[in-house]
Design an enzyme around this catalytic site. Sequence first.
Site, PDB file in Angstrom:
ATOM      1  N   ASP A 178       0.852  -1.187   0.000  1.00 58.47           N
ATOM      2  CA  ASP A 178       0.000   0.000   0.000  1.00 58.47           C
ATOM      3  C   ASP A 178       0.895   1.247   0.000  1.00 58.47           C
ATOM      4  O   ASP A 178       1.842   1.340   0.786  1.00 58.47           O
ATOM      5  CB  ASP A 178      -0.867  -0.033   1.268  1.00 58.47           C
ATOM      6  CG  ASP A 178      -1.923   1.051   1.305  1.00 58.47           C
ATOM      7  OD1 ASP A 178      -2.388   1.479   0.230  1.00 58.47           O
ATOM      8  OD2 ASP A 178      -2.302   1.457   2.430  1.00 58.47           O
ATOM      9  N   GLY A 202      -8.843   5.833   2.223  1.00 62.47           N
ATOM     10  CA  GLY A 202      -9.322   6.678   3.318  1.00 62.47           C
ATOM     11  C   GLY A 202     -10.755   6.401   3.726  1.00 62.47           C
ATOM     12  O   GLY A 202     -11.508   7.314   4.037  1.00 62.47           O
TER      13      GLY A 202
HETATM   14  P1  13P Z   1      -7.999   5.014   6.486  1.00 60.86           P
HETATM   15  O1  13P Z   1      -6.883   5.025   7.474  1.00 60.86           O
HETATM   16  O2  13P Z   1      -8.749   6.283   6.439  1.00 60.86           O
HETATM   17  O3  13P Z   1      -8.868   3.835   6.663  1.00 60.86           O
HETATM   18  O4  13P Z   1      -7.328   4.879   5.027  1.00 60.86           O
HETATM   19  C1  13P Z   1      -6.797   3.662   4.658  1.00 60.86           C
HETATM   20  C2  13P Z   1      -6.104   3.748   3.361  1.00 60.86           C
HETATM   21  O5  13P Z   1      -6.569   4.352   2.427  1.00 60.86           O
HETATM   22  C3  13P Z   1      -4.836   3.027   3.243  1.00 60.86           C
HETATM   23  O6  13P Z   1      -4.249   3.219   2.010  1.00 60.86           O
END
Ligand code: 13P
Length: 282
Positions: free
Chosen positions: A82, A207
């Site tokens: 990620d 997010g």
């Molecule tokens: P959150 O922390 O808002 O869940 O976002 C996760 C995310 O997009 C990881 O790439």
Amino acid sequence: MAFVTTEQMLRTADQEGYAVGAFNVENMEMVMAVIKAAEEMNAPAILQTTPSTIKYAGLPLYYANVKAAAKSAKVPIALHLDHGNSFSLAMQALRVGYTSIMIDGSHEAFDDNILLTQSVVKACAPSGIPVEAELGKVGGKEDDLDCNDPGYTDPDDAVKFVEETGISSLAVAIGTAHGIYKGEPKLDVERLSEIRKRVSIPLVLHGASGVPDEAVRECIRRGISKVNFATELRIAYSNGIKQFLKDNPDAFDPKKYGVVGMEYVTKVVKDKINVCGCANRV
Ligand code: 13P
């Protein structure tokens, strides 16, 4: 069951109108908790690690953990990098055995983002490993990076970016932010529909912690096929442990409080799988 790439998982989700949950894991307990939730929901799942997580324990440990757990799991599991923040980290993850790679050049100029992404796509292609990239900027605190100048994804740019890079999936910026929201996020869902009309690869929502369930569902109806959750899982894990230690101040066995942390994470992940419409998709 299989340790798979995200390619087919996301294509199927895209065709059938649901999303696969992508869950950020920080340690072995969170890996176990997410996979338990996926099994109980009979859902495919993506486990993912950011650069700061990788700094904590190293790529090989996360790979070994997820690979071993996926091998005995009853559902398909993918391991995704990620927000890969460099060509070098993307290549390390590829060599270790990650089954999906994100290269995040969204903080670069448009042309530089294209060049960086192209290089990762080219390097991953011989092993059949799919690449996610991001266009526009998702706001908030993303890993160790504060993004105070979020920018929405431009649909024209998205078309050009996808054509020129050959990526497998695209993370779009439509008003979500990483971390905790101060108020309710305002999502530009019309923009999402416009991108969906013009771009045929699976789209990714970052997010998603703190975004109301109905708003996540609306994004999925408009074409999102992968939804990322990190902050809510971290909070759940920590809350489980805090609660146990509050009730049992003399406890010292990590297994005792680890189990409670895992239970809290499993519950959140099961809820998110439901929101994504991903239950019973195996
Ligand atoms: P959150 O922390 O808002 O869940 O976002 C996760 C995310 O997009 C990881 O790439």
